[in-house]
Design a protein around this motif. Structure first.
Motif: not given
Length: 402
Positions: A48-64
């Motif tokens: 729904t929005a084209p830019d990831l921010h650090l809020g999104h990265s919380v989940v992504l970093q745990k996945m990493a």
């Protein structure tokens, strides 16, 4: 591997708000190290929005982190469900996104996500693949798996129902379709924010209903507070740092957070271990380390992650040059206005104030400088020449008056 497994689980739990079926996660990691079996971790993003921010990265970093211990990440772009819109936390029906917008936004997410995840251990997936294959009969069958009364127990639906606000049938479909994603993807773990709990549990429910032979564990991450330290990080609130932000902006914005918020960001954004963060806290408490130095280390880590170490070090040097030595940045926006322009209008035209009234408030607060000299006269008219306008410590503009 008892001790190692315990340490891995401790890091998996770092910053987590809630885990459902922790034992399953522990067994998945154990099987990877003992049998070489990978497991599948899902997180869905509606484009729904084209830019990831650090809020999104919380989940992504745990996945990493999980990728380092056996996980294959199934990064789901909800190109089908994105056209419905997630009703989580919404007080009104969301507007549908057209297919072209969804496709464009999805492409941007796909490009940005590899700033965090390991591409070799990531599968980019689109739920239109199986949602389109469901067809009318499949959708009807899906709706029969969950009672309306249970759906209305959901907090945001219940509030809207009691307030007399409309709820569309398509919004009931959203959690069902997100749950069906878990069926189609056969994932072992699903991740999301705490606001997604209802949808995440739906995946467990439907995996049982469709009898796929597994029931996903759930890891819920807290919502990251933004730069203001109060509201969750959000583009609409302007309190965010985008993963594509320029290094100078990323470094300076991170340094602008409060000392209290710094520890929250360390917990959710830093790759330092729980033990290392505890040691930093102890050093600050004892006076061995200064909070500013610890915050600079966090700013360097975050900036380097998205822009590289060299750019992070340059950003720090630029910040120090401008703020510590009160010098002018090397790169600032340039503007040109006609002679006799009112300084208040000049500040607004150069983007240093959101309105004339804001510019006047800044002057009254002694926050405005011209050529590094404080300005007190809000009636000043600028004659021909070149000026460096400054508001506060971080806003600069070069103005040519002709």
């Amino acid at each position: 591997m008892g001790e190692n497994l315990s340490k891995i689980m401790s890091e998996i739990k770092k910053g987590v708000a809630e885990i459902i079926d922790e034992e399953r996660i522990e067994n998945l990691v154990k099987n990877y190290y003992e049998k070489g079996e990978n497991f599948y971790v899902k997180a869905g993003f509606d484009p729904t929005a084209p830019d990831l921010h650090l809020g999104h990265s919380v989940v992504l970093q745990k996945m990493a982190f999980l990728q380092k211990h056996g996980a294959i990440v199934q990064f789901l772009i909800g190109d089908f469900t994105g056209q419905i819109g997630d009703p989580s936390g919404k007080s009104a029906t969301r507007k549908k996104l057209d297919a072209n917008t969804v496709k464009k936004n999805a492409k941007t997410y796909e490009e940005q996500v590899f700033k965090i995840l390991d591409p070799s251990k990531t599968r980019i997936m689109f739920n239109s693949k199986w949602c389109n294959e469901l067809g009318a009969a499949g959708i009807v069958e899906l709706t029969s798996t969950f009672p309306v009364a249970r759906m209305l127990e959901r907090d945001d639906f219940e509030k809207r129902l009691n307030a007399g606000s409309p709820i569309s049938i398509s919004e009931f479909l959203y959690p069902l379709l997100q749950g069906y994603d878990s069926v189609a993807m056969k994932c072992d773990i699903e991740m999301g924010g705490t606001d997604q709990k209802f949808n995440l549990l739906m995946g467990r429910t439907l995996q049982r209903v469709y009898n796929i032979g597994k029931e996903q564990a759930v890891i819920m991450m807290p919502l990251l507070e933004g730069l203001d330290g109060v509201n969750k990080m959000s583009k609409s609130l302007g309190n965010y740092i985008g993963v594509t932000d320029a290094p100078n902006d990323m470094f300076a914005k991170t340094l602008s957070i409060s000392d209290d918020l710094m520890w929250r960001w360390y917990e959710l954004l830093s790759e330092k271990s729980t033990e290392e963060i505890a040691n930093l806290k102890a050093d600050v408490a004892s006076g061995k380390a200064h909070p500013k130095a610890v915050k600079e280390a966090l700013a360097l880590e975050i900036t380097a992650r998205y822009n590289g170490e060299a750019a992070a070090k340059e950003a720090k040097a630029e910040f120090d040059r401008v703020h510590s030595q009160n010098q002018i940045p090397t790169e600032i926006a340039e503007f040109e206005l006609k002679a006799g322009v009112w300084v208040v209008e000049a500040l607004t035209a150069c983007g240093l104030a959101s309105s004339n009234s804001q510019a006047r408030r800044d002057i009254a607060a002694n926050a405005v400088s011209i050529n590094q000299k404080k300005l007190s006269d809000e009636q000043l008219k600028l004659e021909a020449g070149e000026y460096i306008l400054q508001v506060g410590k971080r806003k600069f503009a070069k103005l040519k008056v002709t």
